[in-house]
Design a protein around this motif. Structure first.
Motif, short mmCIF file in Angstrom:
data_model
loop_
_atom_site.label_atom_id
_atom_site.label_comp_id
_atom_site.label_asym_id
_atom_site.label_seq_id
_atom_site.Cartn_x
_atom_site.Cartn_y
_atom_site.Cartn_z
N PRO A 30 0.74 -1.10 0.00
CA PRO A 30 -0.07 -0.20 -0.04
C PRO A 30 1.10 1.19 -0.02
CG PRO A 30 -0.25 -1.20 2.06
CD PRO A 30 0.72 -2.00 1.30
N ALA A 31 0.47 2.06 -0.70
CA ALA A 31 1.34 3.50 -0.87
C ALA A 31 1.61 4.05 0.58
CB ALA A 31 0.53 4.51 -1.48
N SER A 32 2.90 4.25 0.95
CA SER A 32 3.36 4.73 2.00
C SER A 32 4.10 6.09 1.91
CB SER A 32 4.18 3.69 2.78
OG SER A 32 5.36 3.64 2.18
N ASP A 33 4.24 6.71 0.74
CA ASP A 33 4.99 8.10 0.77
C ASP A 33 4.59 8.85 -0.45
OD1 ASP A 33 7.66 5.78 0.12
OD2 ASP A 33 6.25 6.36 -1.37
N TYR B 117 14.10 -0.05 -3.67
CA TYR B 117 12.76 0.28 -3.03
C TYR B 117 11.59 0.28 -3.94
CZ TYR B 117 9.44 2.86 -0.47
OH TYR B 117 8.52 3.48 0.23
N ALA C 268 10.79 11.20 2.76
CA ALA C 268 9.27 10.94 2.07
C ALA C 268 9.07 11.80 0.74
CB ALA C 268 8.40 11.23 3.15
N SER D 192 10.87 9.99 -1.98
CA SER D 192 10.40 8.59 -2.49
C SER D 192 8.77 8.90 -2.94
CB SER D 192 10.14 7.75 -1.05
OG SER D 192 9.74 8.14 0.02
N ALA D 193 8.10 10.00 -2.57
CA ALA D 193 6.99 10.19 -3.02
C ALA D 193 6.95 10.87 -4.70
CB ALA D 193 6.39 11.64 -2.52
N SER E 59 7.77 6.82 -6.26
CA SER E 59 6.73 5.94 -6.16
C SER E 59 5.63 6.52 -6.81
CB SER E 59 6.57 5.38 -4.87
OG SER E 59 6.18 6.52 -4.04
N HIS F 270 -4.66 10.31 -2.66
CA HIS F 270 -3.80 9.57 -1.79
C HIS F 270 -2.80 10.71 -1.10
CE1 HIS F 270 -4.53 6.23 -4.22
NE2 HIS F 270 -3.68 5.49 -3.53
N MET G 177 0.36 11.68 2.12
CA MET G 177 1.37 11.38 3.22
C MET G 177 1.24 12.58 4.30
SD MET G 177 4.37 11.34 4.37
CE MET G 177 5.20 10.47 5.85
N SER H 50 -1.59 8.08 4.32
CA SER H 50 -0.33 7.30 5.21
C SER H 50 0.29 8.29 5.84
CB SER H 50 0.38 6.70 4.28
OG SER H 50 1.30 7.76 3.27
N VAL I 271 -2.52 3.94 6.42
CA VAL I 271 -1.28 3.24 6.31
C VAL I 271 -0.04 3.70 7.31
CG1 VAL I 271 0.78 2.59 5.03
CG2 VAL I 271 -1.72 2.40 4.12
N ALA J 152 3.66 4.07 7.90
CA ALA J 152 5.00 3.81 7.53
C ALA J 152 5.94 4.17 8.46
CB ALA J 152 5.11 4.31 6.04
N THR K 70 10.56 3.77 3.25
CA THR K 70 9.73 2.79 4.33
C THR K 70 10.15 1.34 4.27
OG1 THR K 70 7.72 3.85 3.54
CG2 THR K 70 7.55 1.74 4.33
N VAL L 105 5.25 -1.41 7.37
CA VAL L 105 3.88 -0.72 7.13
C VAL L 105 3.18 -1.36 7.86
CG1 VAL L 105 4.35 0.42 4.89
CG2 VAL L 105 3.77 -2.10 4.74
#
Lengths: 102, 501
Positions: free
Chosen positions: A99-102, B169, B195, B198-199, B202, B232, B234, B261, B285, B287, B296, B299
């Motif tokens: 699941p997306a975490s960032d 990752y 973050a 990585s945002a 990802s 979505h 974070m 998250s 979520v 993380a 991460t 999780v």
């Protein structure tokens, strides 16, 4: 061919390109569309064409593994050729995304 | 293999998909690729050795990250909120390189040796005659990003992340273009936080549009989430509580939001429960990760949240306060001070190993040769493998011969109905070596006395864990990424105590 982690290879017969995610435990020959792949940037040998038996396609962004040698590659360009090692088709690695975490 | 390849793949597989910016007029994947390759070629022509960014969140952030990758040089985002002298100090440590600087910060960074300053608005326009064919692709082992750690317990260190850490990752956790076309991620962490790196990677590899919050406030966040149909997001702990306040007070429903998250610091269980009650349709979520682990490493999934929230079994229920289970692609153990792994339920230092784990710093010894990175975070695993974080080992209070974790005592204080925030820390003490001190913020309209709170802790923990003194304040000091700054409280109180002694 030395399939180092991070090295990029292109198909000799179509558009497929892969990057080696995990190198094989022993030297193997990586093929696409029935022909040996070549280092990215190299010219493929002339006159080689795709084999009908090896044209099932390779999808961009998917990972493929060869269980016997532990080789894992990622398709960074898709195409019509099928990936193989010494005549054994690579298996599509099932994605288990988090699941997306960032 | 470099992170630039991730963008090339996304632009190849979904050239017209929205990549970054607003619903009306952002950049598509192919436009972002074109902009980043152009800027990368310009950096190469100029002979830049590093691309340093002193800039706020905007659509330019992914361009900086990828332009540096196309130029084959490290990207170094700096904390523009630092005081002038500290900002100049880390800028000097980042030299030599080209610094892309926000208009408002130009005067603050002028005249640093080895730094060529370029205005962010000028960098957005740079062009180059070079083509992609001229690019020298970065090697997997080259440095992709240098990030200064938050330095909550000391001088910031520059953590080294190589391309292979970040790409492994992403390959291990994100399905290529696996996002629905309507997905959009709201980024509110500042650009110099792991973050934020990585945002970008990802979201784009997964095919999800990035939207940036220029300056975080709960109101800005909620308004932008509505306008941009954000699916979505974070957030760090201090943001979530304030966002929930905003949602509760206004008529700001977020119908599009389906995934939230949180991470970057300790999240009080009460805030998680509140989020689950206020946003029942949203997948939560938790993380856990560090700069040094390329984001991460554990999780707590949406299903874990729901199972724990609904459970009467105290062991399962407690998992709502855990960070979930380690990623299947990394190894994680808890070690005692001698480095020997301990069993479930036993506390120790969290140690990790895996392809995404770096643990290397500029100017310090290389990452440990056995690959195990010692996080300096204390924690323990339950019998089912859920990881619980105790906090930084540096924060452990040694009272007499006993080691006390501030987090454990803070959790008990936070269960008191009048307590909104709590910080526990050690202060020098003649008799015990260290004594336990607490600073608490009470809810508005609530009252509690020092004796009442001490009794509350004593009832649930041993008396050695009961704070020797409790001070009441109107707010606690946090870093801008939500990390509680216990050392600030500690030095303030110690100064006060020595003054009065």
């Amino acid at each position: 061919m030395e399939l180092k982690a991070g090295s990029r290879w292109r198909s000799a017969v179509d558009e497929v390109e892969v990057v080696v995610v995990r190198p094989p435990a022993q030297p193997v020959q990586l093929e696409c569309g029935g022909a040996a792949m070549v280092p990215q940037g190299d010219e493929p040998p002339a006159g080689v064409t795709i084999a009908a038996d090896w044209s099932g396609g390779t999808a961009l962004g998917k990972r493929f593994v060869h269980e016997a040698s532990n080789l894992e590659v990622l398709a960074v360009k898709g195409g019509t050729g099928t990936l193989a090692v010494g005549g054994e088709a690579l298996e599509l690695k099932g994605a288990k995304p988090l699941p997306a975490s960032d | 293999m470099s992170i630039a390849m991730l963008l090339e793949m996304a632009a190849d597989g979904a050239p017209d998909r929205a990549a970054v910016g607003s619903l009306s007029g952002g950049l598509t994947m192919s436009e972002l690729l074109a902009r980043a390759t152009e800027a990368g070629a310009w950096l190469r022509e100029r002979g830049a050795e590093r691309l340093i960014a002193v800039d706020v969140n905007s659509e330019a952030i992914p361009i900086y990250l990828f332009a540096a990758a196309f130029a084959g040089i490290p990207y170094v985002p700096l904390n523009y909120r630092l005081a002038d002298d500290r900002l100049r100090a880390i800028l000097a440590r980042s030299a030599p390189g080209i610094a892309v600087v926000h208009e408002s910060a130009v005067d603050r960074v002028a005249g640093t040796e080895g730094i060529e300053v370029v205005l962010a608005s000028d960098f957005a326009q740079v062009t180059s005659g070079a083509t992609t064919e001229d690019a020298i692709p970065a090697d997997a082992d080259d440095i992709a990003v240098l990030l200064f750690t938050s330095g909550t317990t000391g001088e910031p260190k520059a953590a080294v992340l190589r391309h292979r850490h970040l790409t492994s990752y992403i390959f291990d956790t994100v399905e290529f273009l696996g996002s629905d076309a309507d997905e959009a991620a709201l980024v509110s962490v500042p650009p110099y936080h792991i973050a934020a790196i990585s945002a970008v990677l990802s979201s784009l590899f997964g095919g999800r549009r990035l939207v940036y919050v220029p300056q975080f406030s709960p109101k800005n966040w909620v308004e932008l989430a509505r306008q941009e149909a954000i699916t979505h997001a974070m957030v760090v702990p201090t943001m979530l509580d304030r966002i929930l306040d905003e949602l509760e007070s206004g008529e700001n429903a977020l119908p599009a939001l389906r995934h939230l998250s949180y991470g970057g610091g300790r999240m009080p269980m009460a805030v998680v429960e509140r989020a689950m009650t206020l946003l029942p349709q949203v997948n939560l979520v938790n993380a856990y990760g560090l700069t040094e682990t390329a984001s991460t490493i554990a999780v707590l999934t949406p299903d874990d949240h729901r199972e724990a929230f609904a459970s009467d079994d105290p062991t399962v229920r407690a998992r709502l306060g855990s960070v979930g289970r380690p990623l299947p692609t990394i190894e994680l153990t808890i070690c005692d001070p001698e480095g020997t792994p301990v069993g479930p339920g036993e506390k120790g230092e969290i140690c990790v190993r895996g392809e995404q784990v770096s643990g290397e710093y500029v100017g310090r010894e290389q990452a440990p040769s056995d690959g195990w990175f010692h996080t300096n975070d204390g924690g323990w695993l339950d019998a089912a493998g859920y990881l619980f974080i105790d906090g930084r080992l540096d924060d452990v209070i040694v009272r007499g011969a006993e080691n006390l974790s501030p987090g454990e005592i803070e959790d008990v204080l936070l269960t008191h109905p009048a307590v909104r925030e709590a910080a526990v820390f050690g202060v020098a003490d003649r008799e015990w070596g260290e004594a336990v001190a607490a600073a608490v913020v009470l809810d508005e309209d609530e009252t509690a006395t020092e004796d009442e709170l001490k009794a509350w802790v004593r009832e649930q923990l041993r008396s050695s864990r009961t704070p020797d003194q409790i001070t009441f304040c109107t707010e606690l000091p946090y870093s801008e990424t939500g990390k509680l700054l216990r050392r600030v409280l500690k030095s303030e109180l110690e100064a006060k105590l020595s003054h009065s002694a």
